[in-house]
Design an enzyme around this catalytic site. Structure first.
Site, PDB file in Angstrom:
ATOM      1  N   ASN A 211      -1.823   5.536  -7.999  1.00 14.73           N
ATOM      2  CA  ASN A 211      -3.230   5.676  -7.903  1.00 14.73           C
ATOM      3  C   ASN A 211      -3.777   6.589  -6.487  1.00 14.73           C
ATOM      4  O   ASN A 211      -4.832   6.645  -6.172  1.00 14.73           O
ATOM      5  CB  ASN A 211      -3.920   4.277  -7.450  1.00 14.73           C
ATOM      6  CG  ASN A 211      -3.644   3.182  -8.765  1.00 14.73           C
ATOM      7  OD1 ASN A 211      -3.392   3.791  -9.939  1.00 14.73           O
ATOM      8  ND2 ASN A 211      -3.221   2.232  -8.382  1.00 14.73           N
ATOM      9  N   ARG A 212      -2.848   7.612  -6.230  1.00 15.59           N
ATOM     10  CA  ARG A 212      -2.987   8.470  -5.253  1.00 15.59           C
ATOM     11  C   ARG A 212      -3.262   7.996  -3.752  1.00 15.59           C
ATOM     12  O   ARG A 212      -4.054   8.614  -2.891  1.00 15.59           O
ATOM     13  CB  ARG A 212      -4.247   9.709  -5.644  1.00 15.59           C
ATOM     14  CG  ARG A 212      -4.166  10.329  -6.870  1.00 15.59           C
ATOM     15  CD  ARG A 212      -2.821  11.184  -6.508  1.00 15.59           C
ATOM     16  NE  ARG A 212      -2.525  12.147  -7.453  1.00 15.59           N
ATOM     17  CZ  ARG A 212      -1.715  12.411  -8.530  1.00 15.59           C
ATOM     18  NH1 ARG A 212      -0.799  11.066  -8.735  1.00 15.59           N
ATOM     19  NH2 ARG A 212      -1.434  13.361  -9.151  1.00 15.59           N
ATOM     20  N   MET A 213      -3.004   6.678  -3.698  1.00 14.30           N
ATOM     21  CA  MET A 213      -3.155   6.001  -2.294  1.00 14.30           C
ATOM     22  C   MET A 213      -2.007   6.007  -1.675  1.00 14.30           C
ATOM     23  O   MET A 213      -1.100   5.242  -1.249  1.00 14.30           O
ATOM     24  CB  MET A 213      -3.400   4.483  -2.711  1.00 14.30           C
ATOM     25  CG  MET A 213      -4.598   4.350  -3.318  1.00 14.30           C
ATOM     26  SD  MET A 213      -6.165   4.779  -2.409  1.00 14.30           S
ATOM     27  CE  MET A 213      -6.213   3.571  -0.906  1.00 14.30           C
TER      28      MET A 213
END
Length: 217
Positions: free
Chosen positions: A193-195
């Protein structure tokens, strides 16, 4: 192509967390550990890094070079001292470099002042280079314009003939190493999630103490 680019996406599926407690005590030990993992995993040219420099008008230039030295002082690469990168480094005395280990969903970003490596370090590394690479350093006036490919081939042939009778090729006076003296070293690891995880070693300019900070992705 615009539609293809918009939909190109990789799911960074690493499940291992990267937290402050997972890092080595020093940036160079951590970089060495990740570099060793990249080598073990068969990453192509794991010591390749994208070097960014700027000219006196703050216009940036980037290119890929090979890291040939790593210790507590910094990271080292070798080049022609008459090249564009060397002219810019002499002018600004600052650079950044990024190790892009795409297959591992990792990258390391280093930035800081630069210095020339010592003549002894130049000599030691030069002696480890293949003869063909040594001759190429004599033949190429790096970054200068040439009429065509034959100019380069003729220059290499001339260098080959020049040193044909010598067992060892001496280093050119216009060739040598630069060292980036890090003030920041960031370790980036992809997450879902691009975290992503971003942990940065930062050198305090006054106390000369390294601190580690977590950054938002």
């Amino acid at each position: 192509m615009a539609e293809q680019l918009a939909t190109m996406r990789v799911d960074y599926a690493r499940t291992d967390e990267l937290d402050v407690g997972d890092l080595a005590a020093t940036w160079h030990e951590q970089l060495a550990a990740w570099l060793d993992e990249a080598i073990t995993d068969g990453v192509a040219e794991p010591n390749a890094m994208v070097l960014a420099t700027t000219d006196e008008d703050a216009k940036p230039t980037s290119r890929t070079v090979l890291c040939k030295g790593l210790d507590a002082r910094g990271i080292v690469f070798y080049t022609n001292y008459t090249s564009v990168k060397s002219h810019q480094l002499r002018a600004t005395r600052y650079a950044s470099a990024t190790f892009p280990w795409y297959a591992q969903h990792r990258q390391v970003h280093v930035r800081g002042n630069v210095e020339l490596v010592t003549p002894a370090e130049n000599a030691a590394y030069w002696a480890s280079r293949p003869r063909g690479s040594q001759l190429g350093a004599w033949a190429s006036a790096q970054s200068s314009e040439v009429r065509d490919r034959r100019v380069l081939d003729d220059a290499l042939e001339a260098a080959t003939q020049r040193f044909a009778g010598e067992e060892k090729v001496p280093p050119p006076p216009h060739w040598g190493g630069w060292r980036i003296l890090p003030e920041q070293v960031e370790f980036w690891q992809g997450r879902r999630n691009r975290m992503h995880d971003r942990l940065r070693y930062e050198l305090d300019a006054h106390s000369r103490i390294w601190r580690i900070r977590r950054l938002a992705p």
